[in-house]
Design a protein around this motif. Structure first.
Motif, PDB file in Angstrom:
ATOM      1  N   HIS A  39       0.848  -0.937  -0.017  1.00 59.36           N
ATOM      2  CA  HIS A  39       0.129   0.042   0.004  1.00 59.36           C
ATOM      3  C   HIS A  39       1.056   1.131   0.119  1.00 59.36           C
ATOM      4  CE1 HIS A  39      -4.009  -1.326   0.220  1.00 59.36           C
ATOM      5  NE2 HIS A  39      -3.451  -2.751   1.098  1.00 59.36           N
ATOM      6  N   LYS A  40       0.813   2.359  -0.524  1.00 60.85           N
ATOM      7  CA  LYS A  40       0.374   3.974  -0.879  1.00 60.85           C
ATOM      8  C   LYS A  40       1.037   4.289   0.284  1.00 60.85           C
ATOM      9  CE  LYS A  40       1.886   2.571  -5.732  1.00 60.85           C
ATOM     10  NZ  LYS A  40       1.248   2.774  -7.325  1.00 60.85           N
ATOM     11  N   ILE A  41       2.197   5.133   0.620  1.00 65.26           N
ATOM     12  CA  ILE A  41       2.434   6.148   0.875  1.00 65.26           C
ATOM     13  C   ILE A  41       2.790   7.066   0.364  1.00 65.26           C
ATOM     14  CG2 ILE A  41       3.148   7.647   2.867  1.00 65.26           C
ATOM     15  CD1 ILE A  41       2.824   4.685   4.565  1.00 65.26           C
ATOM     16  N   ALA A  42       2.450   8.395   0.004  1.00 63.06           N
ATOM     17  CA  ALA A  42       2.772   9.747  -0.789  1.00 63.06           C
ATOM     18  C   ALA A  42       2.774   8.925  -2.468  1.00 63.06           C
ATOM     19  CB  ALA A  42       3.969  10.492  -0.599  1.00 63.06           C
ATOM     20  N   ARG A  43       2.443   8.176  -2.765  1.00 59.78           N
ATOM     21  CA  ARG A  43       2.112   7.626  -4.037  1.00 59.78           C
ATOM     22  C   ARG A  43       3.900   6.811  -4.355  1.00 59.78           C
ATOM     23  NH1 ARG A  43       0.882  12.712  -4.285  1.00 59.78           N
ATOM     24  NH2 ARG A  43       2.911  13.447  -5.269  1.00 59.78           N
ATOM     25  N   GLU A  44       4.094   5.788  -3.210  1.00 58.41           N
ATOM     26  CA  GLU A  44       5.094   5.443  -3.487  1.00 58.41           C
ATOM     27  C   GLU A  44       4.655   3.896  -2.243  1.00 58.41           C
ATOM     28  OE1 GLU A  44       9.897   5.671  -3.246  1.00 58.41           O
ATOM     29  OE2 GLU A  44       8.996   6.029  -1.563  1.00 58.41           O
ATOM     30  N   PRO A  45       4.998   2.402  -2.295  1.00 62.22           N
ATOM     31  CA  PRO A  45       4.790   1.314  -1.859  1.00 62.22           C
ATOM     32  C   PRO A  45       5.869   1.746  -0.046  1.00 62.22           C
ATOM     33  CG  PRO A  45       4.940   0.249  -4.129  1.00 62.22           C
ATOM     34  CD  PRO A  45       5.095   2.293  -3.861  1.00 62.22           C
ATOM     35  N   MET A  46       4.957   1.481   0.842  1.00 65.15           N
ATOM     36  CA  MET A  46       4.940   2.232   1.960  1.00 65.15           C
ATOM     37  C   MET A  46       6.759   1.299   2.352  1.00 65.15           C
ATOM     38  SD  MET A  46       2.926   0.023   5.138  1.00 65.15           S
ATOM     39  CE  MET A  46       1.240   0.554   4.480  1.00 65.15           C
ATOM     40  N   ILE A  47       7.064  -0.186   1.328  1.00 69.76           N
ATOM     41  CA  ILE A  47       7.427  -0.864   1.969  1.00 69.76           C
ATOM     42  C   ILE A  47       9.050  -0.271   1.198  1.00 69.76           C
ATOM     43  CG2 ILE A  47       7.451  -2.263  -0.665  1.00 69.76           C
ATOM     44  CD1 ILE A  47       9.464  -3.371   2.573  1.00 69.76           C
ATOM     45  N   LEU A  48       8.903   0.270  -0.177  1.00 72.11           N
ATOM     46  CA  LEU A  48      10.155   1.134  -0.557  1.00 72.11           C
ATOM     47  C   LEU A  48      10.167   1.864   0.148  1.00 72.11           C
ATOM     48  CD1 LEU A  48       9.090   1.201  -4.121  1.00 72.11           C
ATOM     49  CD2 LEU A  48      10.589  -0.266  -2.794  1.00 72.11           C
ATOM     50  N   LYS A  49      10.017   2.596   0.789  1.00 72.67           N
ATOM     51  CA  LYS A  49      10.226   4.155   2.010  1.00 72.67           C
ATOM     52  C   LYS A  49      11.304   3.198   3.435  1.00 72.67           C
ATOM     53  CE  LYS A  49       6.647   7.494   0.788  1.00 72.67           C
ATOM     54  NZ  LYS A  49       6.980   8.241  -0.046  1.00 72.67           N
ATOM     55  N   THR A  50      10.313   2.161   3.477  1.00 74.13           N
ATOM     56  CA  THR A  50      11.225   1.689   4.039  1.00 74.13           C
ATOM     57  C   THR A  50      12.290   1.018   3.936  1.00 74.13           C
ATOM     58  OG1 THR A  50       9.201   1.263   5.738  1.00 74.13           O
ATOM     59  CG2 THR A  50      11.168  -0.523   6.328  1.00 74.13           C
ATOM     60  N   LEU A  51      12.628   0.834   2.789  1.00 71.42           N
ATOM     61  CA  LEU A  51      14.290   0.211   2.865  1.00 71.42           C
ATOM     62  C   LEU A  51      15.101   1.801   2.197  1.00 71.42           C
ATOM     63  CD1 LEU A  51      13.114  -2.660  -0.155  1.00 71.42           C
ATOM     64  CD2 LEU A  51      14.546  -3.418   2.217  1.00 71.42           C
ATOM     65  N   LYS A  52      14.442   2.866   1.949  1.00 67.04           N
ATOM     66  CA  LYS A  52      15.322   3.941   1.605  1.00 67.04           C
ATOM     67  C   LYS A  52      16.247   4.257   2.865  1.00 67.04           C
ATOM     68  CE  LYS A  52      12.813   6.159  -2.156  1.00 67.04           C
ATOM     69  NZ  LYS A  52      12.188   7.359  -2.938  1.00 67.04           N
ATOM     70  N   ASN A  53      15.517   4.292   4.219  1.00 64.14           N
ATOM     71  CA  ASN A  53      15.399   4.480   4.921  1.00 64.14           C
ATOM     72  C   ASN A  53      17.009   3.782   5.458  1.00 64.14           C
ATOM     73  OD1 ASN A  53      13.848   7.048   5.282  1.00 64.14           O
ATOM     74  ND2 ASN A  53      12.156   5.158   6.626  1.00 64.14           N
ATOM     75  N   PHE A  54      16.645   2.777   6.138  1.00 65.74           N
ATOM     76  CA  PHE A  54      17.612   1.614   6.766  1.00 65.74           C
ATOM     77  C   PHE A  54      18.879   1.162   4.919  1.00 65.74           C
ATOM     78  CE2 PHE A  54      13.726   0.700   8.595  1.00 65.74           C
ATOM     79  CZ  PHE A  54      14.253   0.349   9.849  1.00 65.74           C
ATOM     80  N   THR A  55      18.579   1.649   3.941  1.00 68.38           N
ATOM     81  CA  THR A  55      19.607   1.106   3.560  1.00 68.38           C
ATOM     82  C   THR A  55      20.993   2.506   3.682  1.00 68.38           C
ATOM     83  OG1 THR A  55      18.496   0.941   1.436  1.00 68.38           O
ATOM     84  CG2 THR A  55      20.600   1.138   0.331  1.00 68.38           C
ATOM     85  N   GLN A  56      20.516   3.508   4.007  1.00 65.26           N
ATOM     86  CA  GLN A  56      20.841   4.586   4.456  1.00 65.26           C
ATOM     87  C   GLN A  56      22.046   4.380   5.347  1.00 65.26           C
ATOM     88  OE1 GLN A  56      20.068   8.859   4.072  1.00 65.26           O
ATOM     89  NE2 GLN A  56      18.358   8.381   3.697  1.00 65.26           N
ATOM     90  N   ILE A  57      21.941   3.281   6.258  1.00 62.91           N
ATOM     91  CA  ILE A  57      22.374   3.075   7.670  1.00 62.91           C
ATOM     92  C   ILE A  57      23.319   1.962   7.198  1.00 62.91           C
ATOM     93  CG2 ILE A  57      20.615   3.544   9.405  1.00 62.91           C
ATOM     94  CD1 ILE A  57      20.413   0.698  10.334  1.00 62.91           C
ATOM     95  N   ASN A  58      23.831   1.710   6.255  1.00 56.15           N
ATOM     96  CA  ASN A  58      24.449   0.563   5.633  1.00 56.15           C
ATOM     97  C   ASN A  58      25.066  -0.734   6.123  1.00 56.15           C
ATOM     98  OD1 ASN A  58      26.062   2.579   3.475  1.00 56.15           O
ATOM     99  ND2 ASN A  58      26.921   3.516   4.976  1.00 56.15           N
TER     100      ASN A  58
END
Length: 258
Positions: A39-58
């Motif tokens: 399901h989307k938050i701001a027109r993007e699947p919420m899992i992608l927003k989660t991945l963006k956040n966690f990818t940045q902590i390497n």
């Protein structure tokens, strides 16, 4: 590089770790055939927003625990190197974590575990603080908490002398516990050996038949094993999504922070 990105980069985590994202829930209350994390938050699947956040902590690995029905759809939208694990049956978060553990590299001892349906709002710098706090305090288990105005429907953090002694679901809470405003946000850090040991002790809920990850914490406390905790400073960094109404509220919250 702007100052914010430089600040995040400089907050080094001095230990290898793995992130496990639990995304196998079927989301019965969403009134939809779409997997909840899609399901989307701001027109993007919420899992992608989660991945963006966690990818940045390497992390050394990001492992997504999926179910047989949403795996194909997840792979369609995720174009980065992700390890997938499968929870064959919806038998609870403890069982989902067991499926993810199979995929963890052998040289990793520290795990960050998060729900895929309530993690779109975390800031990368906060995630780094959470795991550094766990490491610096030599904890074997840590949870992230949040003090909110309206904790209705959420698990309460029970403390004694400022130490966590229980996590109580609202339906099981006593009158004084109902009035607690500190809740469990479902973001955990564990040392792998500790987690594996206590996962074996988790038994199915007599109500749902599912095994819950939070019981690892509760069982540990009974054996006098300390729980580290990190209290989020703002409700803007967490939003639980279980219903269409909560998804709508998440979209409103996200729009306000843009």
């Amino acid at each position: 590089m702007n100052l914010k990105k430089q600040y995040i980069k400089n907050m080094e985590i001095n230990k290898k770790f793995v992130v496990i994202i639990l995304a196998a829930g079927v989301g019965k209350r969403m009134d939809s055939n779409i997997s909840k994390v899609l399901h989307k938050i701001a027109r993007e699947p919420m899992i992608l927003k989660t991945l963006k956040n966690f990818t940045q902590i390497n992390p050394s690995q990001i492992i997504i625990v999926a179910n047989p029905n949403n795996l194909k759809d997840l792979k369609k939208i995720i174009n980065q190197k992700i390890v997938f694990a499968i929870q064959k049956k919806p038998t609870g978060t403890a069982d989902a974590v067991k499926a993810g553990l199979v995929k963890v590299a052998k040289n990793i001892s520290t795990l960050m575990i998060v729900n895929g349906d309530d993690s779109a709002f975390y800031k990368p710098e906060t995630l780094k603080r959470v795991i550094n706090d766990h490491i610096n305090k030599n904890c074997v288990q840590s949870i992230t908490t949040l003090t909110i105005n309206n904790p209705t429907g959420l698990g309460r953090i029970v403390r004694k002398n400022n130490e966590i002694i229980d996590i109580v679901e609202e339906k099981d809470a006593k009158l004084d516990q109902i009035n607690i405003h500190e809740i469990n946000t479902g973001l955990y850090v564990f040392e792998k050996n500790h987690l594996e040991k206590f996962l074996k002790k988790v038994t199915p809920s007599p109500v749902t038949g599912e095994k819950y990850l939070v019981d690892v914490i509760k069982l540990s406390v009974k054996e006098n094993i300390r729980v580290g905790s990190f209290n989020l400073q703002s409700e803007q960094e967490w939003h639980g999504i279980n219903t269409p109404e909560e998804l709508l509220a998440a979209n409103v919250k996200y729009a306000k922070k843009l």
